[in-house]
Scaffold this active site. Structure first.
Site, PDB file in Angstrom:
ATOM      1  N   PHE A  76       0.860  -1.182   0.000  1.00  0.00           N
ATOM      2  CA  PHE A  76       0.000   0.000   0.000  1.00  0.00           C
ATOM      3  C   PHE A  76       0.895   1.230   0.000  1.00  0.00           C
ATOM      4  CE2 PHE A  76      -2.429  -3.398   2.020  1.00  0.00           C
ATOM      5  CZ  PHE A  76      -3.536  -3.417   1.187  1.00  0.00           C
ATOM      6  N   CYS A  77       1.014   1.881  -1.152  1.00  0.00           N
ATOM      7  CA  CYS A  77       2.060   2.867  -1.357  1.00  0.00           C
ATOM      8  C   CYS A  77       1.522   4.116  -2.041  1.00  0.00           C
ATOM      9  CB  CYS A  77       3.173   2.284  -2.228  1.00  0.00           C
ATOM     10  SG  CYS A  77       3.747   0.672  -1.671  1.00  0.00           S
ATOM     11  N   THR A  78       2.385   5.126  -2.122  1.00  0.00           N
ATOM     12  CA  THR A  78       2.119   6.332  -2.888  1.00  0.00           C
ATOM     13  C   THR A  78       3.349   6.626  -3.738  1.00  0.00           C
ATOM     14  OG1 THR A  78       0.692   7.254  -1.164  1.00  0.00           O
ATOM     15  CG2 THR A  78       1.570   8.789  -2.806  1.00  0.00           C
ATOM     16  N   ARG A 102      -5.379   9.893   0.099  1.00  0.00           N
ATOM     17  CA  ARG A 102      -4.025  10.446   0.104  1.00  0.00           C
ATOM     18  C   ARG A 102      -3.791  11.434  -1.035  1.00  0.00           C
ATOM     19  NH1 ARG A 102      -1.307   5.017  -0.476  1.00  0.00           N
ATOM     20  NH2 ARG A 102      -3.425   4.192  -0.421  1.00  0.00           N
ATOM     21  N   ASN A 152      -3.345   3.784  -4.438  1.00  0.00           N
ATOM     22  CA  ASN A 152      -3.729   2.388  -4.692  1.00  0.00           C
ATOM     23  C   ASN A 152      -5.111   2.296  -5.314  1.00  0.00           C
ATOM     24  OD1 ASN A 152      -2.088   2.263  -1.769  1.00  0.00           O
ATOM     25  ND2 ASN A 152      -1.358   0.863  -3.342  1.00  0.00           N
TER      26      ASN A 152
END
Length: 314
Positions: A123-125, A298, A285
């Protein structure tokens, strides 16, 4: 990660994207840096790196990550079918996993599952952006539910071929894939999970069709692609075991793109378009053309007036 002009050296600069603020990477200690020789046999490549870590801690961490993130029915199935599954997994990754497993006295099925557990929980940006001078920047973070373990497992790796750095990346001990990587003077890549449900069921089916794990494709692309365009094509077209977002940055103006992947091909290609005001692209995501859940928005921070300008990007 920054690429300044077509002939400039690509420099690695990881931005930490945290909450509503942007903090400098220097506030956190850098991971240790190791060399992995691609000229060595795959089973032996990671052994010098393993020597720098406590074996008991590694075994405990790997067991905890598998236990907390792999469904019990998947664990039972893979342990039973590991020898058949091994025939379908791409090389040299399987042999690299085997070498680390033998050194740690872990069974091969659990080590394969450890690598797949990372595939399902990234789970990233990521952001790719171009400043007013045409410099391209690429930043990302990594969000895992088992971050306490990963802080002590994270390493920066220089992959060496014929005495030269072939590519670099950030990964975790025991994990042979890359979610973040750079091919010097050519391009950068990051990956973010795209969750469409039924992950483990779809993954197992795709593995037996010889599809690639998403982080293994990043390594293959870094190793084989000669430029930004070739990297985008490979990342967009290669069959995968799961959906994913690939974010790619190059060394020339407008070389930045978010690739939204289905398992069998691209769902969307979203490039930088600075001439029309789209000087950055942010991927978390969720599909960029759809609303995000209110519980996990986000994106909004990047669109807040002045947020990105404070970095000096534009």
């Amino acid at each position: 990660m920054r690429a300044a002009g077509p002939s400039a050296r690509t420099a690695l600069a990881l931005l930490l994207l945290a909450g509503a603020g942007l903090s400098a990477a220097a506030s956190s200690p850098a991971p240790p840096l190791f060399n992995v020789s691609l000229d060595a046999a795959p089973e032996l490549r990671w052994l010098p790196t393993l020597q720098h870590f406590d074996r008991d801690f590694l075994r405990a961490a790997m067991a905890r990550i598998i236990g907390d993130n792999v469904p019990k029915w998947v664990l039972a199935l893979i342990r039973k079918a590991v020898w058949e599954l091994e025939l379908f997994l791409p090389q040299p990754f399987t042999d690299e996993i085997r070498g680390q497993c033998d050194a740690l006295n872990f069974n091969l099925a659990d080590c394969i599952l450890l690598n797949l557990a990372y595939e399902s929980t990234a789970f990233c940006t990521s952001i790719v952006a171009q400043d007013s001078k045409g410099n391209v920047y690429h930043g990302r973070n990594l969000d895992y539910s088992f971050g306490n373990f990963l802080r002590n497992l994270t390493v920066d790796v220089q992959f060496i071929k014929n005495g030269q750095i072939a590519y670099t990346g950030t990964t975790f001990i025991g994990y042979v894939g890359l979610w973040t990587g750079q091919s010097p003077h050519k391009f950068t890549v990051s990956g973010d999970e795209r969750d469409k449900g039924w992950w483990w069921e779809n993954m197992i089916a795709a593995l037996f069709q010889r599809h690639s794990p998403v982080s293994w494709l990043i390594r293959t692309t870094l190793s084989e692609s000669e430029n930004f365009e070739a990297a985008v094509y490979k990342l967009a077209k290669t069959p995968l075991i799961a959906d994913v977002y690939y974010i790619v940055g190059g060394t020339s103006p407008q070389e930045g793109v978010v690739i939204t992947r289905n398992r069998d091909g691209p769902a969307d290609i979203w490039p930088l378009d600075p001439l029309n005001g789209a000087w950055f692209r942010v991927e978390t995501n969720y599909d960029h053309w759809k609303p995000v859940p209110k519980r996990d928005d986000r994106r909004k921070h990047f669109h807040h007036p002045g947020f990105l300008e404070q970095t000096g990007l534009n």
